[in-house]
Design an enzyme around this catalytic site. Structure first.
Site, PDB file in Angstrom:
ATOM      1  N   ASP A   1       0.826  -1.203   0.000  1.00 62.09           N
ATOM      2  CA  ASP A   1       0.000   0.000   0.000  1.00 62.09           C
ATOM      3  C   ASP A   1       0.865   1.260   0.000  1.00 62.09           C
ATOM      4  OD1 ASP A   1      -2.882   0.901   0.521  1.00 62.09           O
ATOM      5  OD2 ASP A   1      -1.831   1.941   2.139  1.00 62.09           O
TER       6      ASP A   1
ATOM      7  N   GLU B   1       1.502  -0.653  -4.990  1.00 59.97           N
ATOM      8  CA  GLU B   1       0.461   0.302  -5.392  1.00 59.97           C
ATOM      9  C   GLU B   1       1.150   1.653  -5.596  1.00 59.97           C
ATOM     10  OE1 GLU B   1      -1.754   2.271  -2.546  1.00 59.97           O
ATOM     11  OE2 GLU B   1      -3.584   2.430  -3.706  1.00 59.97           O
TER      12      GLU B   1
HETATM   13  C1  GLC Z   1      -4.398   2.869  -0.614  1.00 58.16           C
HETATM   14  C2  GLC Z   1      -5.619   2.003  -0.400  1.00 58.16           C
HETATM   15  C3  GLC Z   1      -6.723   2.873   0.104  1.00 58.16           C
HETATM   16  C4  GLC Z   1      -6.315   3.491   1.415  1.00 58.16           C
HETATM   17  C5  GLC Z   1      -4.998   4.258   1.262  1.00 58.16           C
HETATM   18  C6  GLC Z   1      -4.398   4.589   2.599  1.00 58.16           C
HETATM   19  O1  GLC Z   1      -4.587   3.779  -1.639  1.00 58.16           O
HETATM   20  O2  GLC Z   1      -5.932   1.341  -1.583  1.00 58.16           O
HETATM   21  O3  GLC Z   1      -7.927   2.169   0.247  1.00 58.16           O
HETATM   22  O4  GLC Z   1      -7.301   4.359   1.869  1.00 58.16           O
HETATM   23  O5  GLC Z   1      -4.027   3.501   0.562  1.00 58.16           O
HETATM   24  O6  GLC Z   1      -3.918   3.438   3.222  1.00 58.16           O
END
Ligand code: GLC
Length: 571
Positions: free
Chosen positions: A228, A290
């Site tokens: 993340d 991500e």
């Molecule tokens: C990422 C997750 C999202 C979350 C954010 C903070 O983008 O996909 O759902 O709110 O990180 O952790």
């Protein structure tokens, strides 16, 4: 340069027999909304285990589970208070092990979500930091505040935040704490909700602690991690002001120097160590970042052979659904990722964006810039949205590389666009006073069996943390299973063909006669994938139609608007 210059466009060579993650289809499970075994209205690990068979039947290679760790659930579990335990909402570590064993026995790999940029404010480190205490990390006693970003405020009495950074969820990225004596004290940084304090990744203790967390889950047998917000982890020393919050808000302007909180180079050695840890385990473990890093030529640095195995392709996710944009974005993807020998990934949905069956049924802009659809927003056209979404997914699933699908999209599930305010839980909603409705609409529990309890088989009690809209009943899995032309059967057919024809490991080249505003086509081995973006029928070349995104078009030899076909050449 002409819009569709095929002569300079990249080609991609087949990579047959490589590791699974280079070509697999990964299904995102959002645990709280997948299946609820104990009937409390929130999905759980036992529920996931009981429904894994349907994912194997769907034909995916792996699942990725969004967080199920101990958490106060202020951001649906992306606020972790204990990285090495399961939240009682979702079950126990034993339930996790049982789910993992079941997945492996069905031939499914399991990736889990690692949330390293921030902890929950209930994490024992942050609780100790609030009181200025010490914590024990890796056998050493450390000042807990050094694990986060605490700073005195600006202004005469420290009443202003230490810098101008903004939270992605709205408002400032700093909150002020009170000292033990009740007086206003230092400020701490949170790029997301105030319940999600950012960790200080310059601190070696933080780095070492996360390496332990990786080992904990790898030892249990997970096949890897979805990481993340990795692009947020390192911050420029001294936390200088964002140079241009007026234009960039909490984000960055593509093509300009990265602001001090996004994609700082200090993250790379960290990912190299993580990759080495993964590779020290048997089997093919993988980590997917991500990483919201653009342009993709910059992102490519994140997937060099000793860093992430892959990153999400936000460029593709954000593509407006038109031929010229896709032509450019797919070219950019192959150019960037092939340059470093990484697979490109493809994705159209996740738990943060409007479901594509609704997104494509209206004018909602870029996927990652949209903020949900509320009862007062213009409503999508369901039929147009679904037709385009089916065409889009079939266009995506023919591409070589790894593909991600998000739970429910195989049912053609629309966004819940009329969710009442009282149910809204995404912190974005509260932090912006309802101006941004947030992401709850794509996170509603799945319908499994129409009419089974009020939640259509999500559980037996009818409880649901977010209520399903009435229309979900018609989209239930049992209404589509085995029904020719249903979205579920279309996904199944596509995934089985993709596997049998080895499209994920295949090659890519544009079809010059099918690259214009009205139509886009590419060749992957012996398969031609063609999508009609225009309003008129398009005549197809010779070949056998093996897949069609619209029912009843299997034999016809022209392509209707919004339709995608896979056409096998006779060799
Ligand atoms: C990422 C997750 C999202 C979350 C954010 C903070 O983008 O996909 O759902 O709110 O990180 O952790």
């Amino acid at each position: 340069m002409p819009k569709f210059d095929v002569t300079t466009a990249p080609r991609h060579e087949a990579k047959v027999g490589n590791q699974w993650w280079r070509s697999g289809v990964i299904y995102q499970i959002y645990p709280r909304s997948f299946a609820d075994a104990n009937g409390d209205g929130i999905g759980d690990l036992a529920g996931i285990r009981s429904r894994l068979g349907s994912l194997a039947a769907l034909g995916v290679d792996a699942v990725w589970l969004s967080p199920f760790y101990r958490s106060p659930q202020k951001d649906a579990g992306y606020d972790v208070s204990d990285y090495c335990d399961v939240d009682p909402l979702f079950g126990t570590l034993d339930d996790f092990d049982a789910m993992l064993t079941a997945a492996h026995s069905l031939g499914l790999k399991v990736l889990i979500d690692l949330v390293p940029n921030h902890t929950s404010d209930q994490h024992k480190w942050f609780q100790a930091a609030l009181t200025g205490g010490l914590v024990e990390v890796g056998g050493a006693k450390l000042a807990a505040r050094d694990l986060y970003h605490f700073k005195p405020g600006r202004g005469v009495a420290g009443e202003l935040p230490p810098n101008n950074w903004l939270s992605l969820f709205g408002g400032p990225a700093w909150s002020r704490i009170r000292d033990e004596n009740g007086e206003p004290g230092d400020w701490y940084l949170h790029l997301f909700d105030s319940s999600q304090p950012d960790l200080n990744w310059a601190n070696p203790a933080v780095q070492a602690a996360f390496e332990e967390i990786l080992h904990f889950w790898l030892d249990r047998g997970v096949d890897g991690f979805r990481v993340d917000q990795p692009h947020a982890m390192a911050k420029a020393a001294g936390l200088p002001d964002h140079p241009d919050v007026e234009r960039a808000g909490a984000g960055f302007i593509e093509g300009e120097a990265a602001p001090p909180m996004w994609f700082q180079p200090e993250v790379h050695p960290i990912f190299r160590r993580w990759r080495a840890i993964l590779e020290s385990y048997p089997g093919e473990r993988a980590m997917c970042g991500e990483a919201y890093v653009l342009p993709l030529s910059l992102m490519a640095q994140w997937v060099r052979p000793d860093e992430f195995n892959q990153t999400f392709n936000f460029r593709f996710l954000d593509s407006e659904w038109n031929a010229a944009t896709l032509f450019a974005n797919i070219n950019e993807s192959f150019e960037a990722f092939d340059a470093v020998g990484a697979p490109s990934t493809w994705v159209l949905n996740n738990h943060d964006v409007i479901r594509h069956a609704s997104r494509f049924g209206g004018n909602y802009g870029r996927a990652t810039a949209s903020d949900g659809i509320g009862p007062n927003s213009p409503q999508p056209n369901a039929a147009t949205g679904l037709r385009k979404a089916r065409g889009a997914t079939m266009f995506m699933l023919g591409l070589p590389g790894a593909s991600y699908i998000y739970q429910g999209e195989e049912l053609g599930l629309p966004e819940h666009t009329t969710l009442a305010e009282v149910f809204r839980q995404d912190p974005t909603f509260a932090r912006t006073g309802g101006e941004r409705v947030g992401r709850d609409g794509c996170r509603v529990p799945l319908p499994w069996e129409a009419g089974a309890g009020d939640a259509n088989g999500f559980n037996q009690t009818g409880e649901a943390w977010l209520p399903q809209p009435e229309i979900y009943r018609a989209y239930s899995r049992d209404q589509q299973d085995g029904v020719a032309g249903s979205t579920l059967e279309l996904y199944k057919q596509a995934l089985h063909l993709r596997r049998n024809l080895r499209l994920g490991e295949g090659s890519f080249a544009w079809l010059p006669e099918f690259t214009r505003d009205e139509v886009l086509g590419y060749r992957n081995g012996d398969v031609l994938v063609i999508h009609n973006f225009g309003n008129a029928q398009v005549t197809l070349p010779a070949g056998e139609v093996v897949l069609s995104s619209l029912l009843g078009m299997q034999t016809g030899h022209s392509l209707a608007p919004d339709q995608t076909v896979w056409l096998k050449l006779h060799t």
